[in-house]
Write an enzyme that holds these catalytic residues in place. Structure first.
Site, PDB file in Angstrom:
ATOM      1  N   ASP A   1      99.773  55.595 -28.365  1.00 21.55           N
ATOM      2  CA  ASP A   1      98.923  55.239 -27.232  1.00 21.55           C
ATOM      3  C   ASP A   1      99.669  54.222 -26.372  1.00 21.55           C
ATOM      4  O   ASP A   1     100.234  53.247 -26.878  1.00 21.55           O
ATOM      5  CB  ASP A   1      97.598  54.652 -27.757  1.00 21.55           C
ATOM      6  CG  ASP A   1      96.545  54.539 -26.678  1.00 21.55           C
ATOM      7  OD1 ASP A   1      96.795  53.850 -25.652  1.00 21.55           O
ATOM      8  OD2 ASP A   1      95.462  55.128 -26.846  1.00 21.55           O
TER       9      ASP A   1
ATOM     10  N   ASN B   1      86.525  59.675 -28.431  1.00 24.89           N
ATOM     11  CA  ASN B   1      85.471  59.462 -27.448  1.00 24.89           C
ATOM     12  C   ASN B   1      85.147  60.815 -26.824  1.00 24.89           C
ATOM     13  O   ASN B   1      86.037  61.495 -26.306  1.00 24.89           O
ATOM     14  CB  ASN B   1      85.939  58.450 -26.401  1.00 24.89           C
ATOM     15  CG  ASN B   1      86.264  57.112 -27.028  1.00 24.89           C
ATOM     16  OD1 ASN B   1      85.575  56.665 -27.942  1.00 24.89           O
ATOM     17  ND2 ASN B   1      87.330  56.478 -26.569  1.00 24.89           N
TER      18      ASN B   1
ATOM     19  N   GLN C   1      85.363  58.247 -22.863  1.00 22.87           N
ATOM     20  CA  GLN C   1      86.512  59.153 -22.712  1.00 22.87           C
ATOM     21  C   GLN C   1      87.060  59.017 -21.299  1.00 22.87           C
ATOM     22  O   GLN C   1      86.305  59.111 -20.318  1.00 22.87           O
ATOM     23  CB  GLN C   1      86.103  60.610 -22.978  1.00 22.87           C
ATOM     24  CG  GLN C   1      87.301  61.555 -22.962  1.00 22.87           C
ATOM     25  CD  GLN C   1      86.958  62.989 -23.366  1.00 22.87           C
ATOM     26  OE1 GLN C   1      85.791  63.315 -23.600  1.00 22.87           O
ATOM     27  NE2 GLN C   1      87.962  63.835 -23.460  1.00 22.87           N
TER      28      GLN C   1
ATOM     29  N   HIS D   1      91.596  64.180 -27.740  1.00 17.91           N
ATOM     30  CA  HIS D   1      92.595  63.394 -28.476  1.00 17.91           C
ATOM     31  C   HIS D   1      91.882  62.578 -29.532  1.00 17.91           C
ATOM     32  O   HIS D   1      90.860  61.950 -29.266  1.00 17.91           O
ATOM     33  CB  HIS D   1      93.410  62.487 -27.549  1.00 17.91           C
ATOM     34  CG  HIS D   1      92.587  61.655 -26.616  1.00 17.91           C
ATOM     35  ND1 HIS D   1      91.995  62.170 -25.486  1.00 17.91           N
ATOM     36  CD2 HIS D   1      92.235  60.350 -26.656  1.00 17.91           C
ATOM     37  CE1 HIS D   1      91.331  61.215 -24.856  1.00 17.91           C
ATOM     38  NE2 HIS D   1      91.443  60.099 -25.556  1.00 17.91           N
TER      39      HIS D   1
ATOM     40  N   HIS E   1      92.029  59.396 -31.855  1.00 20.14           N
ATOM     41  CA  HIS E   1      92.678  58.085 -32.019  1.00 20.14           C
ATOM     42  C   HIS E   1      92.872  57.844 -33.517  1.00 20.14           C
ATOM     43  O   HIS E   1      91.897  57.856 -34.282  1.00 20.14           O
ATOM     44  CB  HIS E   1      91.794  56.969 -31.464  1.00 20.14           C
ATOM     45  CG  HIS E   1      91.590  56.991 -29.978  1.00 20.14           C
ATOM     46  ND1 HIS E   1      92.249  56.141 -29.118  1.00 20.14           N
ATOM     47  CD2 HIS E   1      90.774  57.754 -29.198  1.00 20.14           C
ATOM     48  CE1 HIS E   1      91.856  56.385 -27.870  1.00 20.14           C
ATOM     49  NE2 HIS E   1      90.954  57.353 -27.893  1.00 20.14           N
TER      50      HIS E   1
END
Ligand code: DGP
Length: 135
Positions: A30, A86, A93, A99, A101
């Site tokens: 990230d 999210n 989001q 995606h 996390h």
């Protein structure tokens, strides 16, 4: 999708710190990490949310989330993880390519996703369960 930043990372058009690739998924750090080793796992195919990922892709994708979690464990030795995503703008989001996390934790006593709840009167469980069952 050319205007999707995660599709651009998957295709190699946009630079990222890749940590893992497979036929179904790509994982990279990230850019705004919440902890060292905060990694995003994305499906190669564009799907805005889990609801948009074809059923036959879900198993492979989540197997890769497990692989990435094990790799982060092997490299950085966190004590635990928060792993999740999210789903929708009002859940936070910001990038509309699914995606997960993979967020390592390095100290004990972390609070779980339940901490995001509002508390107070949260409704009658039996009614809520019945509504969800029959939906
Ligand atoms: P979310 O709020 O769940 O949509 O999280 C999106 C995450 O994506 C956020 O933690 C920051 C990260 N991110 C946004 N743009 C980029 C980028 O261009 N490269 C990388 N590596 N991460 C990005």
């Amino acid at each position: 999708m050319s205007d999707c930043i995660f599709c651009r990372i998957v295709s190699g058009a946009l630079q990222a710190h890749l940590v893992y690739e497979s036929p179904s998924a790509v994982a990279f750090l990230d850019r705004f990490p919440a902890a060292p080793g905060h990694t995003l796992v994305v499906p190669r195919i564009h799907a805005e949310t889990l609801n948009d990922l074809p059923d036959d892709a879900i198993g492979d994708f989540f197997r890769e989330v497990k692989v990435v979690t094990r790799k982060v464990t092997g490299a950085l030795h966190p004590v635990a993880f928060n792993i999740g995503w999210n789903h929708g703008a009002d859940a936070g989001q910001r990038v509309f390519h699914l995606h997960v996390h993979v967020l390592p934790r390095y100290s004990p006593g972390g609070r779980g996703v339940q901490a995001m709840g509002s508390g107070g009167d949260l409704g009658e469980l039996s009614e809520i369960a019945a509504a969800i069952r029959s939906a």
